[in-house]
Design an enzyme around this catalytic site. Structure first.
Site, PDB file in Angstrom:
ATOM      1  N   GLY A  89      -3.195  -0.274   0.457  1.00  0.00           N
ATOM      2  CA  GLY A  89      -4.511  -0.382   0.760  1.00  0.00           C
ATOM      3  C   GLY A  89      -5.091  -1.253  -0.204  1.00  0.00           C
ATOM      4  N   GLY A  91      -6.565  -2.093  -3.008  1.00  0.00           N
ATOM      5  CA  GLY A  91      -6.687  -1.628  -4.382  1.00  0.00           C
ATOM      6  C   GLY A  91      -7.293  -2.367  -5.442  1.00  0.00           C
ATOM      7  CE  LYS A 128      -4.798 -11.559  -5.107  1.00  0.00           C
ATOM      8  NZ  LYS A 128      -4.046 -12.735  -4.806  1.00  0.00           N
ATOM      9  CG  ASP A 140      -6.882  -4.051 -13.885  1.00  0.00           C
ATOM     10  OD1 ASP A 140      -6.424  -4.226 -12.898  1.00  0.00           O
ATOM     11  OD2 ASP A 140      -6.595  -4.681 -14.987  1.00  0.00           O
ATOM     12  N   GLY A 141      -7.960  -2.856 -10.511  1.00  0.00           N
ATOM     13  CA  GLY A 141      -8.526  -3.279  -9.803  1.00  0.00           C
ATOM     14  C   GLY A 141      -9.237  -4.628  -9.829  1.00  0.00           C
ATOM     15  CG  ASP A 268       1.259  -5.244   1.578  1.00  0.00           C
ATOM     16  OD1 ASP A 268       2.583  -5.458   1.495  1.00  0.00           O
ATOM     17  OD2 ASP A 268       0.779  -5.324   0.390  1.00  0.00           O
ATOM     18  CG  ASP A 278      -2.475 -11.167  -1.281  1.00  0.00           C
ATOM     19  OD1 ASP A 278      -2.777 -11.525  -2.303  1.00  0.00           O
ATOM     20  OD2 ASP A 278      -1.859  -9.915  -1.470  1.00  0.00           O
TER      21      ASP A 278
HETATM   22  P1  AMP Z   1      -0.084  -7.470  -3.462  1.00  0.00           P
HETATM   23  O1  AMP Z   1       1.601  -7.467  -3.925  1.00  0.00           O
HETATM   24  O2  AMP Z   1      -0.737  -8.344  -4.539  1.00  0.00           O
HETATM   25  O3  AMP Z   1      -0.415  -7.800  -2.189  1.00  0.00           O
HETATM   26  O4  AMP Z   1      -0.565  -5.962  -3.990  1.00  0.00           O
HETATM   27  C1  AMP Z   1       0.040  -4.789  -3.436  1.00  0.00           C
HETATM   28  C2  AMP Z   1      -0.734  -3.664  -3.478  1.00  0.00           C
HETATM   29  O5  AMP Z   1      -1.110  -3.379  -5.123  1.00  0.00           O
HETATM   30  C3  AMP Z   1      -2.087  -3.601  -2.731  1.00  0.00           C
HETATM   31  O6  AMP Z   1      -2.375  -2.399  -2.196  1.00  0.00           O
HETATM   32  C4  AMP Z   1      -3.105  -3.987  -3.865  1.00  0.00           C
HETATM   33  O7  AMP Z   1      -4.269  -3.850  -3.666  1.00  0.00           O
HETATM   34  C5  AMP Z   1      -2.560  -3.396  -4.820  1.00  0.00           C
HETATM   35  N1  AMP Z   1      -2.828  -4.028  -6.300  1.00  0.00           N
HETATM   36  C6  AMP Z   1      -2.593  -5.102  -6.948  1.00  0.00           C
HETATM   37  N2  AMP Z   1      -2.950  -5.373  -8.067  1.00  0.00           N
HETATM   38  C7  AMP Z   1      -3.729  -4.523  -8.557  1.00  0.00           C
HETATM   39  C8  AMP Z   1      -4.610  -4.022  -9.623  1.00  0.00           C
HETATM   40  N3  AMP Z   1      -4.722  -4.850 -10.675  1.00  0.00           N
HETATM   41  N4  AMP Z   1      -5.429  -2.826  -9.420  1.00  0.00           N
HETATM   42  C9  AMP Z   1      -5.460  -1.997  -8.289  1.00  0.00           C
HETATM   43  N5  AMP Z   1      -4.612  -2.391  -7.090  1.00  0.00           N
HETATM   44  C10 AMP Z   1      -3.611  -3.345  -7.417  1.00  0.00           C
HETATM   45 MG    MG Z   2      -1.563  -8.069  -0.845  1.00  0.00          MG
END
Ligand code: AMP
Ligand code: MG
Length: 486
Positions: A89, A91, A128, A140-141, A268, A278
């Site tokens: 989801g 994040g 992002k 940490d979002g 995703d 992404d």
């Molecule tokens: P990604 O590989 O960048 O597509 O991210 C995979 C998942 O990890 C997604 O659900 C992102 O929202 C979550 N995510 C990546 N980095 C962070 C972060 N720093 N804080 C919270 N969620 C993250």
């Molecule tokens: Mg992603």
């Protein structure tokens, strides 16, 4: 005036209701510094008239744009490196707005009238690094500034090389500092906004399938059909699958022809529109190397350069598995299987089309076009690091019309031998496509590449001296290439 009269809000995702996304609040950032605004992209959604202060207010503090419901963190699951993860989801991002694309000012008034009557594409403003959400897990979002700079660069280069891609709309540095194990820390932070043709991922369907919510799958099918694949018949899962397969086959072929390695081809990170998005640990190929990987954590090379089509196909089989759950027609599994098996032929056809575009020549029929793909790849393999990947496309863009330039240029001595003769024979069969494009200054300049050393140098100038000029100069050169090839 904050928005132009071409601004047309159309927030459709929110209408799906709270089972598909969660209302969230943006992080309360302190001082914000605008580092990049993409006015060309902004103009396509009526947002180019925003002043910098308004821009920061909407794309750093996320005051909702007119007619928008406020930030929504989208729910989805996904396979990460083939392992199912139900804890994904948004994040560290959310859907900030949905807007209909409008013709740009550069287009002739006659075009504008024509496309005003047609349904324009629905574009998402997705963020992002805008703060935590219910889906942040331990994260940490946030987004590092370097990560933001890298996404801006990747999207710009992919667009220039003809890949269907999201565009970076805005990059704003925040006053925070982040701890990351893959960057010297503390490191600077940013919030990015991208403009994307949907953020409905294959993993969005997987989440509904995981919960056995066939009603949700049907709702998503209809949502995706009406908004992104209107040519598909309502309720026809195999038809929808065929459209999504075709779009993603086109994307996989475009990545390969662009010499791009996305790095994280999880379900995703693939979209139902086949638009690339992404950008994390991406790289462009320095030279022909099927096993070239981008992500340091991809130890087995699952998402290596030449394995990307296979990775996309594997992801599409998961999507097909979700669609299998709806309907009760006895032949539905066969119909889905047939639609899925269209991937291979579609990919090969799209690869031919992508190579023709990259070489700036016209189609001469399937057999001759395929010979061109094969001989180009042989020459790239033969030429190895001395030749590189991008330089060949730069030197030979326009086919025979570029002979003198290519042979008299810095790589002229590499253009000899058997592989080259076969390539040249095949290339010269094809007519140049709009050879007037060769008059652009970019063809007299060195190839515009974006290898890791240059990306690191651009970042280093920002990191050590807060010098953004190499970054902006690079974007200007990439844009010159985009205009030349368009
Ligand atoms: P990604 O590989 O960048 O597509 O991210 C995979 C998942 O990890 C997604 O659900 C992102 O929202 C979550 N995510 C990546 N980095 C962070 C972060 N720093 N804080 C919270 N969620 C993250
Ligand atoms: Mg992603």
């Amino acid at each position: 005036m904050p928005v132009s009269d071409t601004y047309r809000p159309d927030p459709r995702f929110a209408l799906l209701g709270p089972e598909f996304g969660d209302a969230v609040a943006p992080a309360p950032f302190g001082e914000l510094k605008l580092r990049f605004r993409n006015d060309r992209a902004a103009a396509t959604v009526g947002l180019d008239a925003l002043g910098d202060a308004e821009w920061i207010d909407h794309f750093g503090r996320f005051s909702p744009l007119p007619g928008q419901p406020g930030p929504i963190a989208m729910r989805y699951h996904g396979h990460q490196f083939r392992n199912y993860n139900p804890d994904l989801g948004d994040g560290r991002g959310f859907l900030a707005a949905q807007i209909r694309e409008t013709p740009t000012r550069a287009q002739a008034p006659s075009d504008r009238v024509a496309s005003d009557s047609a349904q324009e594409r629905l574009l998402d403003l997705g963020t992002k690094g805008s703060g935590t959400t219910p889906w942040s897990r331990g994260g940490d979002g946030r987004l590092t500034l370097k990560g933001g700079v890298r996404e801006v660069l990747a999207a710009a280069m992919l667009e220039a090389r003809g890949v269907p891609t999201s565009r970076a709309l805005s990059l704003i540095e925040t006053d925070e500092h982040l701890e990351r194990h893959d960057e010297p820390s503390p490191t600077r932070a940013a919030v990015l906004v991208r403009l994307s043709h949907s953020h409905i991922r294959l993993g969005t369907f997987q989440r509904a399938a995981f919960h056995r919510r066939t009603d949700q799958i049907e709702v998503l099918m209809e949502h995706v059909r009406t908004l992104y694949h209107p040519e598909v018949t309502a309720g026809e899962a195999a038809d929808l699958l065929r459209a999504v397969v075709a779009a993603n086959a086109r994307l996989a072929a475009a990545w390969v022809a662009a010499g791009f390695v996305h790095g994280v081809l999880n379900t995703d990170n693939l979209n139902v529109t086949g638009e690339s998005f992404d950008y994390g640990p991406w790289r462009f190929l320095p030279a022909y190397d099927p096993a070239f990987t981008a992500a340091y954590f991809d130890q087995t090379g699952l998402y290596a350069f030449a394995r990307q089509p296979e990775a996309v196909f594997w992801n599409l089989t998961q999507f097909a598995g979700c669609l299998k759950l709806v309907g009760d027609a006895p032949d539905r599994v066969q119909a889905l299987t047939d639609a899925l098996n269209g991937f291979g032929p579609a990919y090969i056809a799209e690869l031919r089309a992508a190579f023709l575009r990259r070489l700036g020549v016209r189609s001469l029929g399937e057999a001759a076009d395929q010979r061109l793909v094969d001989t180009t790849l042989s020459l790239l393999r033969d030429g190895g690091e001395a030749l590189g990947w991008e330089p060949l496309f730069h030197d030979w863009f326009g086919g025979f019309a570029s002979s003198a330039r290519a042979l008299g240029g810095p790589r002229g001595r590499l253009y000899q031998g058997e592989a080259f003769d076969a390539f040249r024979f095949s290339l010269f069969e094809h007519e140049p496509d709009r050879p007037e494009r060769l008059e652009a200054a970019v063809f007299a300049a060195p190839p515009e590449d974006m290898l890791i050393d240059e990306v690191e140098a651009i970042w280093s100038a920002i990191d050590t001296a807060d010098d953004w000029s190499p970054f902006h100069k690079k974007l200007a050169r990439i844009d010159a290439v985009r205009r030349a090839l368009a």
